[in-house]
Design an enzyme around this catalytic site. Structure first.
Site, PDB file in Angstrom:
ATOM      1  N   ASP B  11       9.855  -1.399   5.068  1.00 50.04           N
ATOM      2  CA  ASP B  11       9.472  -0.422   6.761  1.00 50.04           C
ATOM      3  C   ASP B  11      10.421   0.195   7.782  1.00 50.04           C
ATOM      4  OD1 ASP B  11       7.774   0.183   8.546  1.00 50.04           O
ATOM      5  OD2 ASP B  11       7.155  -2.581   9.744  1.00 50.04           O
ATOM      6  N   ASP B 105       6.472   5.727   6.894  1.00 51.95           N
ATOM      7  CA  ASP B 105       7.306   5.145   6.681  1.00 51.95           C
ATOM      8  C   ASP B 105       7.518   4.080   6.475  1.00 51.95           C
ATOM      9  OD1 ASP B 105       6.307   4.093   9.123  1.00 51.95           O
ATOM     10  OD2 ASP B 105       6.959   3.754  10.316  1.00 51.95           O
ATOM     11  N   GLU B 106       6.080   3.240   5.580  1.00 52.32           N
ATOM     12  CA  GLU B 106       6.116   1.978   4.704  1.00 52.32           C
ATOM     13  C   GLU B 106       5.216   2.465   3.890  1.00 52.32           C
ATOM     14  OE1 GLU B 106       3.402  -1.570   6.556  1.00 52.32           O
ATOM     15  OE2 GLU B 106       3.569   0.716   7.581  1.00 52.32           O
TER      16      GLU B 106
END
Lengths: 365, 389
Positions: B11, B105-106
Site C-alpha cells: 500500500d 496504489d494498492e
C-alpha cells in the site's frame, strides 16, 4: 357479462396472450387482460403498449359485455383447475366471479374503456401468405437482431417488400442475416418496416407454421392475423441502415466446406475460446482451414478441416458464435464462404442460392 | 488451498499527496490534500502532515479547511498518478504473476512460488520497498502474511514506510489487541453494534458467544469469527484487466437543470469513452453515478449490446439512465455526476456499418482522439459540451 366455457377453451387463448402481460406494471391496467364476450365468442386482449395480442375462443355467452381482469391470476386459476372443468365467468358489480365445481374466485376488475387497444392500423398493404413462409424468414434471421443497442433501429427486424419478395433482415452491427421469399402474385409495393425485437419473438412463439396468415403493414403498426390470434405491434420509428452496401458483392474468392463438419469443428475449438468475446482464428490455406482458439488461462485448441479452396492464404478472426449461428440457419449440405482478406467481412450462404445471406465482420485477434 | 501461502499487501503511503510532494519541493513537509479544485470537492488523498489534523480521504474539502486553515490544496492529476502506478505494478510483476490490484496504489501479491527465485517472502518485501523507493522516490507499507486478510491488516500497522510480518507463530499476539475495526467489513455501524456486546478487540470477537455474533452478523457470524482468528482462504486473483473505467466530477454549484446535466454527462461520457479507446477496450455495462446535495449517492447501470467505446453510445445510455433516475427524483439537486464503463473486453470486433456515413460515428471519435493526442484535450470538442450560459 356472463358466460360458460370449457377450461381448455380459456386456457389456450390466455396462454397465447400472456407473454405480453406486463410483469413490471407501469400502468396497473396492463397487468389485466380485456375480455369481450359477444355472440358466443370470447376475445381476450393483452398489451404492453408495444405488442397487442387478441385471442378469440368460443364460449356459451349468456350476457355479452366487456371487462378487464388480472391476466396472470386468471391464467393461473384456469391452469390449476382440473382437466375438462367447466368454468363460469360472470360480472358482479366491481368484481368478476370465476366458478368451477366447488371452486369460487372473485377477481378485481378495471373498466374496459380504459384498456388501451389499437383499432385500425391504416394498412398500406395487405398480403396473404403461408405461415410457414414468414416463420421461416424469422427463424433464419432473428438471431442477428441487436439487443438493447443504442442504435435503437437495430433492436428489431426489418421486413421489406418489393418486386415479388418479402425479405427479412436483422443485424447487430457485427453480423447480418438476410432471408427472402418469393410470394405468389404480382409485384409488391416497396415498403420497409422495423418490427421490434419483442414483437418478433412473440410472433415466433405464436406461429404454428401451418395454414396461412394475413399480414398488414401500416406506417406505425404491423398486424398479423393467424389462427384465432391477432398480433399487432408498433413499429420502430427509425431508418434501418443501408444494409445492401455491407453485403459483399465480389464472391469470386470462396471456399466450400461440409456444413456439419465445419460446424462441429468450430464447436469443438470454441470450447477453449475466451468466454467473453469468443474469438477464434481461421487460417485458410489451399484446401484446408486451421481453426485455433485460446483463452485467458492459456489453454489452446487447434483443429484442421478439409475444404475446397484455391485462393491466397488468409488469416482471419471471428466471434465463433456468429459463424455458428449462420451455419445453424443454413440448411444445405455444403456451405460457401466468400472472403476478401483478414479485415473484410465474410459472406456465408448455401452454394448457388442467394435467398439467404449471412455476413459476419471479423475480429482483430 | 495450500497451508503455506505467502501473501504481500503493498500500500503506497498517502499516494497522490506523496506524488505531489515529490514533484514539488515547496509542498514537502506541509499539510496538503489532493482533491477537487474548489471548496465543494472531497479529499482524494491527504499528506501525513494533513492527517495530523484529522483530515482523511473522502472528507469534504470544506471540513478539511476548517480543521486546518493553512491546508494546501492541489487538484488531482489522475493521468500522472496512473503513470506512477504503472511503474509500481511493473515492479510487482517482476516478483510474481499473481498481482491483484485493488486500486492505483494498492495490491496483493502471492509470492508463494517466487521464493525459490527471489529468496524469502520477507526479503522479497524488502526488495520491493527498496525498488519502489529507487524508481519512484516514494514509500510503501508492506504486510507479509499467510493470507490476504492478515497481509492487509499488517500493511496498515506501521504506516508510513512500514514492513510487518505476520506468521502462524505471532498471529495471536499481533491480532488480539487490535480493534475490531481493522477487519474489512466491520464499519462504523457494526462497530457500534459490537460495542453493545462489549466486543472491542479482535480477541473479544474471537471469544464472543455464538449468540452475540449471530445477532450482529447473522449468517456471517462464523465467517467473522474465522476472520478474527486470522483465517482467510480467498486466493489472489491476477487482475490483468481493469474492472471499470470512469470519469466523475463534483460541481461548484448544484445542478438542477436537465440541459446542464446532459451537457456534463456528454463531457464525462467523452472522457470515459476516450479512456476506453486509448486502452483498446469496450464496455459492456454503462453506469452513471449521481450524488445529491445531501451526499446521498446513487448508481444506475445497464448493459449495452454490443459493448462499446463510442462517445455517442455511452452518452445515450448515460442520458437514459439519468432520465430514469430523475423521474424518481424530480426535484433533485446534484453535486456530482459520473459516467463509467465496466464488463470491459478487448475491442476486437469490427463494425459492419463503420464505413457508412449515417451510422459510422466511430470515425468521429477516432478523429477527435487523434487531434487531442497531438494538440491536447482542449483542441477539439463537441459543440454541445460548450457552456453557453
Amino acid at each position: 357479462m356472463k358466460l360458460v366455457a370449457a377450461r381448455e377453451a380459456l386456457l389456450k387463448p390466455l396462454q397465447a396472450v400472456i407473454g405480453v402481460v406486463e410483469r413490471r406494471q407501469t400502468m396497473p391496467i396492463l397487468a389485466n387482460v380485456l375480455m369481450v364476450a359477444k355472440n358466443d365468442k370470447l376475445s381476450i386482449t393483452a398489451t404492453d403498449l408495444e405488442v397487442e395480442l387478441v385471442a378469440t375462443t368460443t364460449a356459451d355467452v349468456q350476457n355479452g359485455g366487456e371487462v378487464t381482469v388480472p391476466g396472470r391470476k386468471l391464467l393461473d386459476i384456469c391452469r390449476a383447475l382440473p382437466d375438462g372443468a367447466e368454468i363460469n365467468i360472470s360480472q358482479s358489480g366491481e368484481k368478476v366471479l370465476v366458478k368451477s365445481g366447488r371452486s369460487k374466485f372473485s377477481l378485481t376488475t378495471l373498466p374496459a374503456a380504459e384498456f388501451p387497444t389499437v383499432e385500425d392500423i391504416n394498412a398500406g398493404q395487405a398480403l396473404e401468405l403461408p405461415q410457414e413462409t414468414l416463420a421461416r424468414l424469422l427463424e433464419k434471421t432473428h438471431f442477428s437482431m441487436a439487443q438493447q443497442d443504442v442504435r435503437y433501429y437495430l433492436n428489431g427486424l426489418l421486413l421489406e417488400t418489393g418486386k415479388k419478395f418479402l425479405r427479412a433482415v436483422a443485424t447487430d452491427g457485427h453480423r447480418l442475416a438476410l432471408c427472402q421469399a418469393e410470394l405468389p402474385g404480382g409485384k409488391l409495393p416497396e415498403q420497409q418496416v422495423i418490427v421490434p425485437r419483442k414483437g418478433v419473438l412473440e410472433l415466433q412463439r405464436l406461429m404454428s407454421g401451418e395454414g396461412s396468415l394475413n399480414l398488414e403493414l401500416g406506417s406505425n403498426h404491423i398486424r398479423i392475423q393467424l389462427d384465432g390470434i391477432r398480433f399487432t405491434s408498433k413499429l420502430i420509428d427509425g431508418r434501418f441502415p443501408e444494409y445492401e452496401r455491407v453485403i459483399p458483392q465480389d464472391t469470386s474468392n470462396s471456399l466450400s466446406a461440409d456444413r456439419q463438419l465445419f460446424r462441429a469443428a468450430l464447436q469443438r475449438t470454441a470450447i477453449l475460446s475466451n468466454e467473453k468475446y469468443r474469438g477464434i482464428r481461421l487460417t485458410i490455406q489451399e484446401n484446408a482451414v486451421v481453426l485455433q482458439a485460446h483463452n485467458p488461462e492459456q489453454e489452446e485448441a487447434e483443429e484442421e478441416l478439409e475444404v475446397s479452396y484455391g485462393g491466397a492464404e488468409i488469416e482471419i478472426g471471428f466471434n465463433v458464435n456468429y459463424l455458428l449461428d449462420a451455419l445453424g440457419a443454413i440448411e444445405s449440405e455444403q456451405v460457401s464462404l466468400a472472403l476478401v482478406d483478414g479485415n473484410s467481412s465474410c459472406l456465408l450462404r448455401e452454394p448457388g442460392n442467394d435467398d439467404c445471406k449471412y455476413v459476419v465482420m471479423p475480429m482483430r485477434l | 488451498m495450500s497451508n503455506d501461502r505467502k501473501i504481500l499487501h503493498i500500500d503506497m503511503d498517502a499516494f497522490y499527496a506523496s506524488v505531489e510532494q515529490r514533484d514539488n519541493p515547496e509542498l514537502r513537509g506541509k499539510p496538503l490534500v489532493v482533491g477537487g479544485g474548489s471548496n465543494r470537492g472531497v479529499v482524494a488523498a491527504a499528506s501525513y502532515e494533513a492527517r495530523r489534523f484529522g483530515i482523511r480521504s473522502a472528507m469534504p474539502i470544506r471540513d478539511a479547511m476548517r480543521r486546518c486553515p493553512e491546508l494546501l490544496r492541489v487538484p488531482p492529476r489522475m493521468a500522472h498518478y496512473q503513470g506512477v502506478s504503472q511503474q509500481i505494478f511493473e515492479i510487482f510483476r517482476t516478483y510474481s504473476p499473481l498481482v491483484e490490484g485493488l486500486s492505483l496504489d494498492e495490491a496483493f501479491l502471492d509470492v508463494s512460488d517466487s521464493r525459490s527465485l527471489f529468496g524469502s517472502e520477507n526479503s522479497i518485501a524488502l526488495r520491493i520497498k527498496n525498488q519502489i523507493r529507487s524508481v519512484t522516490e516514494l514509500t510503501a507499507s508492506v504486510g507479509v502474511a499467510p493470507n490476504k486478510l492478515l497481509a492487509k491488516i499488517a500493511s496498515d500497522l506501521e504506516k508510513p514506510d512500514g514492513l510487518v510480518v505476520i506468521t502462524h507463530e505471532n498471529i495471536h499476539s499481533i491480532l488480539d489487541p487490535l480493534p475490531v475495526r481493522v477487519i474489512p467489513g466491520v464499519g462504523r455501524e457494526t462497530f457500534a453494534k459490537l460495542a453493545k456486546f462489549h466486543i472491542y478487540t479482535i480477541a473479544d470477537l474471537r471469544n464472543a458467544s455464538r449468540r452475540d455474533l449471530t445477532s450482529v452478523f447473522g449468517r456471517f457470524a462464523e465467517r467473522m469469527r474465522q476472520r478474527a482468528s486470522g483465517i482467510d482462504d480467498r486466493p489472489v486473483v491476477a487482475s490483468r484487466d481493469e474492472k471499470s473505467i470512469s470519469a466523475e466530477e463534483t460541481y461548484d454549484q448544484d445542478l438542477s437543470d436537465v440541459v446542464v446535466m446532459n451537457r456534463e454527462l456528454l463531457r464525462l461520457a467523452e472522457k470515459t469513452a476516450a479512456r476506453l479507446r486509448s486502452r483498446k477496450l469496450v464496455a459492456g455495462t454503462i453506469q452513471v453515478k449521481i450524488r445529491e446535495a445531501d451526499f446521498t449517492t446513487y448508481t444506475r447501470q445497464r448493459s449495452i449490446h454490443p459493448p462499446s467505446c463510442s462517445t455517442d453510445q455511452l452518452f445515450q445510455m448515460a442520458k437514459q439512465l439519468l432520465a430514469a433516475w430523475l423521474a424518481e427524483h424530480p426535484e433533485a439537486r446534484i453535486r456530482l455526476l459520473g459516467v463509467g464503463g465496466s464488463e470491459l473486453a478487448a475491442d476486437g470486433q469490427r463494425d459492419l456499418f463503420a464505413s457508412l456515413p449515417e451510422t459510422g460515428k466511430d470515425d468521429v471519435d477516432q478523429a477527435v482522439d487523434r487531434i487531442r493526442e497531438r494538440f491536447g484535450a482542449l483542441a477539439v470538442g463537441r459543440a454541445r459540451t460548450l457552456d453557453r450560459s
